[in-house]
Scaffold this active site. Structure first.
Site, short mmCIF file in Angstrom:
data_model
loop_
_atom_site.label_atom_id
_atom_site.label_comp_id
_atom_site.label_asym_id
_atom_site.label_seq_id
_atom_site.Cartn_x
_atom_site.Cartn_y
_atom_site.Cartn_z
N LYS A 108 5.41 1.79 -2.99
CA LYS A 108 5.35 3.16 -3.54
C LYS A 108 5.61 3.08 -5.03
CE LYS A 108 4.94 7.53 -2.31
NZ LYS A 108 4.18 8.11 -1.17
N LYS A 135 0.86 -1.19 0.00
CA LYS A 135 0.00 0.00 0.00
C LYS A 135 0.88 1.22 0.00
CE LYS A 135 -3.96 2.05 0.25
NZ LYS A 135 -3.53 2.76 -0.98
N GLN A 147 7.28 3.77 3.99
CA GLN A 147 5.86 3.38 4.02
C GLN A 147 5.65 2.10 4.84
OE1 GLN A 147 3.94 5.52 1.64
NE2 GLN A 147 2.21 4.97 2.92
N ASN A 171 -2.60 18.97 -1.54
CA ASN A 171 -3.60 18.24 -0.75
C ASN A 171 -3.30 18.27 0.75
OD1 ASN A 171 -4.12 15.25 0.51
ND2 ASN A 171 -5.89 16.04 -0.60
N THR A 214 -4.95 13.30 5.35
CA THR A 214 -3.53 13.48 5.72
C THR A 214 -3.37 14.77 6.52
OG1 THR A 214 -2.97 12.35 3.67
CG2 THR A 214 -1.17 13.40 4.86
N LYS A 230 5.39 3.32 8.43
CA LYS A 230 4.20 4.17 8.56
C LYS A 230 2.94 3.32 8.59
CE LYS A 230 3.93 7.55 5.62
NZ LYS A 230 3.60 8.44 4.46
N GLY A 290 -2.87 8.28 -4.17
CA GLY A 290 -2.29 9.56 -4.58
C GLY A 290 -1.00 9.88 -3.83
N ASP A 291 -0.28 10.85 -4.35
CA ASP A 291 0.89 11.45 -3.70
C ASP A 291 1.13 12.74 -4.49
OD1 ASP A 291 3.12 10.80 -1.61
OD2 ASP A 291 4.23 11.54 -3.34
N SER A 321 -6.93 5.54 3.69
CA SER A 321 -6.95 4.69 2.49
C SER A 321 -7.31 3.25 2.89
CB SER A 321 -5.56 4.67 1.83
OG SER A 321 -5.40 5.79 1.00
P1 NDP Z 1 0.43 17.81 -3.99
O1 NDP Z 1 0.96 17.49 -5.33
O2 NDP Z 1 -1.01 17.96 -3.77
O3 NDP Z 1 1.13 19.14 -3.42
C1 NDP Z 1 2.51 19.24 -3.31
C2 NDP Z 1 2.87 20.62 -2.85
O4 NDP Z 1 4.26 20.69 -2.60
C3 NDP Z 1 2.59 21.69 -3.88
O5 NDP Z 1 2.32 22.90 -3.23
C4 NDP Z 1 3.90 21.74 -4.65
O6 NDP Z 1 4.12 22.97 -5.32
C5 NDP Z 1 4.89 21.58 -3.53
N1 NDP Z 1 6.11 20.94 -4.04
C6 NDP Z 1 6.21 19.75 -4.64
N2 NDP Z 1 7.47 19.49 -5.01
C7 NDP Z 1 8.17 20.57 -4.63
C8 NDP Z 1 9.52 20.91 -4.71
N3 NDP Z 1 10.43 20.09 -5.28
N4 NDP Z 1 9.91 22.11 -4.19
C9 NDP Z 1 9.00 22.94 -3.61
N5 NDP Z 1 7.69 22.66 -3.51
C10 NDP Z 1 7.30 21.50 -4.00
O7 NDP Z 1 1.03 16.67 -3.02
P2 NDP Z 1 0.54 16.25 -1.58
O8 NDP Z 1 0.04 17.43 -0.83
O9 NDP Z 1 -0.28 15.06 -1.72
O10 NDP Z 1 1.93 15.77 -0.93
C11 NDP Z 1 2.77 16.62 -0.16
C12 NDP Z 1 3.72 15.79 0.66
O11 NDP Z 1 2.96 14.98 1.57
C13 NDP Z 1 4.60 14.80 -0.11
O12 NDP Z 1 5.82 14.67 0.58
C14 NDP Z 1 3.83 13.50 -0.03
O13 NDP Z 1 4.67 12.39 -0.19
C15 NDP Z 1 3.32 13.60 1.40
N6 NDP Z 1 2.15 12.78 1.72
C16 NDP Z 1 1.01 12.85 1.01
C17 NDP Z 1 -0.10 12.10 1.38
C18 NDP Z 1 -1.40 12.20 0.67
O14 NDP Z 1 -2.35 11.56 1.13
N7 NDP Z 1 -1.53 12.95 -0.40
C19 NDP Z 1 -0.02 11.18 2.52
C20 NDP Z 1 1.20 11.24 3.26
C21 NDP Z 1 2.24 12.00 2.85
P3 NDP Z 1 3.92 23.02 -6.92
O15 NDP Z 1 2.45 22.95 -7.14
O16 NDP Z 1 4.52 24.31 -7.32
O17 NDP Z 1 4.66 21.84 -7.47
O1 2IT Z 2 2.89 8.88 1.60
C1 2IT Z 2 1.75 8.40 1.79
O2 2IT Z 2 1.45 7.82 2.84
C2 2IT Z 2 0.75 8.57 0.74
N1 2IT Z 2 1.04 9.20 -0.28
C3 2IT Z 2 -0.62 7.97 0.89
C4 2IT Z 2 -0.59 6.52 0.51
C5 2IT Z 2 -1.93 5.84 0.46
O3 2IT Z 2 -1.93 4.66 0.10
O4 2IT Z 2 -2.96 6.45 0.78
#
Ligand code: NDP
Ligand code: 2IT
Length: 444
Positions: free
Chosen positions: A126, A90, A111, A240, A209, A114, A165-166, A376
């Site tokens: 992943k 997952k 992961q 997100n 998240t 986690k 998603g990520d 999830s």
């Molecule tokens: P999104 O794509 O929705 O948002 C990512 C955000 O981070 C955007 O604002 C983006 O800006 C910015 N960003 C991405 N890459 C860079 C970079 N290299 N430098 C500066 N800013 C950056 O992703 P999520 O919100 O889903 O994910 C954010 C973090 O949380 C990640 O580390 C992800 O692995 C982690 N995560 C996500 C989960 C989920 O359920 N979605 C669960 C657990 C962890 P821009 O739009 O300009 O690229």
């Molecule tokens: O980093 C993470 O935990 C995620 N992007 C969510 C993974 C998931 O299966 O919901």
């Protein structure tokens, strides 16, 4: 040489081109030292650590698609199926130009721990691609997602591997991928999570998240005798995780002063307006330069800089290695109480050490952002029983999970004589369950 050092050395020798993976393995194994030293003979005999650092399977594939000009483009797709000791693989799918095998392995490795911390039956995996959805038309994104799933669908399934998603993969991408999976495999099953509500998604997954991050932050502050209400916070990111972290923080009485994207950052002295942020990012898919139109009192700055703003809490929610040693120094200088990671590994190792040495409460991402994958897993449960739970029911379960994780990491750190080291607490608590399951299942 100790068992931990031997394994770290062999990981470096076996994977010379993956410095990020070396770092991640080092970080985790170093902090597991007390448990591993106490069980060295038992673990060595069954090569537990050697198996833990070797993915069960890694898949790398070609993703050809046609852009709007009729030009064929080629990206690389990845899925690392790291560990299935406690459940089906997952983990999310990252779509970003920086994606390579090393990064996906790091995220897959994290992961494992986690997912174990959530207390739910999910293994670690992943995936992703170096495709950049930014600036692409809907049709181009669909063409990519369909091609990506045409290959990936051979390796995943509701009981084998369930991606989500990520970064760069949101509801739109999951929808296109789900459609293609169904079409090729002829199965209507919970093979992906983060789905739309009309086709098997879970209420509260979108928020999970960010909300989960705040539930854990609130509880961890409480354990330390601090009330979250009335505090200020700096948040990075505007995707997100950041959006729903800001929403829940605001509901809990926290004033969030900043957010950012990869071009620049916003300072809003009156507190970030979540409705405006959602419209800019979720509806218009625009840049943060737009924010000033909604909030004339705010400031927009090019580049990076959120961590120099004085605030009680810092919540990095963008990407890896975005909070560096100098940022940690600025946070300490400004009297920051806690850093809780919404993103995966946003704080560098030196910055983490500096914060911990200066008594800043530090919650690592594998605990603090586990609410996403936990929800999830709740989506998987709902899909299996072909029912949908109410928002309140899912949210209540999420709160319980995050509170349990908080106490689990606090207690595990204490148990090994390192009270307050929540990095160690999270690694130990996550590791113990996986190690037990791997040993119980024999050599596999
Ligand atoms: P999104 O794509 O929705 O948002 C990512 C955000 O981070 C955007 O604002 C983006 O800006 C910015 N960003 C991405 N890459 C860079 C970079 N290299 N430098 C500066 N800013 C950056 O992703 P999520 O919100 O889903 O994910 C954010 C973090 O949380 C990640 O580390 C992800 O692995 C982690 N995560 C996500 C989960 C989920 O359920 N979605 C669960 C657990 C962890 P821009 O739009 O300009 O690229
Ligand atoms: O980093 C993470 O935990 C995620 N992007 C969510 C993974 C998931 O299966 O919901």
């Amino acid at each position: 040489m100790s068992y931990v050092d031997e394994v770290i050395e062999s990981v470096i020798a076996k994977n010379p081109a993956e410095p990020e993976f070396h770092q991640a393995v080092k970080e985790v194994l170093e902090s597991l030292r007390p448990v591993i030293d106490a069980n060295e003979e038992k673990y060595r005999k069954v090569a537990l650590l050697e198996r833990l650092v070797e993915p069960e399977r890694q898949i790398k594939f070609r993703v050809p698609w046609v852009d709007d000009k009729g030009q064929v483009q080629v990206n690389t797709g990845y899925r690392v199926q790291f560990n299935s000791a406690i459940g089906p693989y997952k983990g999310g799918l990252r779509l970003h130009p920086s994606v390579n095998l090393g990064i996906i392995k790091v995220l897959g490795f994290e992961q494992i721990f986690k997912n174990s911390l959530t207390g739910l039956p999910i293994g670690g995996g992943k995936g992703g691609s170096d495709f950049d959805p930014k600036g692409k038309s809907d049709r181009e994104v669909m063409a990519f997602c369909q091609s990506f799933m045409t290959e990936l669908c051979k390796y995943i399934g509701a009981d084998t591997d369930v991606p989500a998603g990520d970064i760069g993969t949101g509801a739109r991408e999951i929808g296109y991928m789900f459609g293609q999976y169904k079409r090729i495999r002829g199965l209507y099953e919970g093979v992906l999570t983060g789905k739309g509500l009309s086709y098997g998604g879970s209420l509260a997954r979108t928020e999970a998240t960010g909300y989960g991050l705040l539930y854990l932050t609130k509880e961890l502050l409480k354990v330390n005798g601090i009330d979250i209400a009335g505090k200020t916070a700096c948040v990075s990111g505007s995707g997100n995780v950041a959006i729903y972290a800001i929403e829940k923080a605001t509901q809990l009485g926290v004033k969030v002063l900043t957010c950012s994207d990869s071009n620049g950052w916003v300072y809003d002295p009156d507190g970030i307006d979540v409705a405006a942020l959602k419209e800019i990012k979720e509806v218009n898919r625009a840049r943060l330069t737009e924010y000033k139109k909604y909030r004339p009192n705010s400031e927009y700055h090019e580049g990076r800089g959120v961590w120099v703003v004085k605030a009680d809490l810092a919540l990095p929610c963008a990407t890896q290695n975005e909070l560096l040693l100098d940022d940690a120094k600025a946070l300490v200088e400004n009297g920051c109480i806690a850093v809780c990671e919404g993103a995966n590994m946003p704080t560098t190792l030196e910055a983490t050490k500096y914060l911990q040495e200066h008594n800043v409460i530090f919650a690592p991402g594998k605990a603090a952002n586990a609410g996403g994958v936990a929800t999830s897993a709740l989506e998987m449960s709902q899909n299996s029983e072909r029912l949908s739970w109410s928002f309140e029911e899912v949210d209540a379960k999420l709160q319980t999970i995050m509170i349990n994780i908080t106490h689990n990491i606090v207690d595990s750190a204490e148990r090994y004589g390192h009270a307050g080291d929540y990095v160690m607490g999270a690694n130990i608590a996550g590791f113990e369950k996986v190690a037990d399951a791997m040993i119980a299942q024999g050599v596999c």
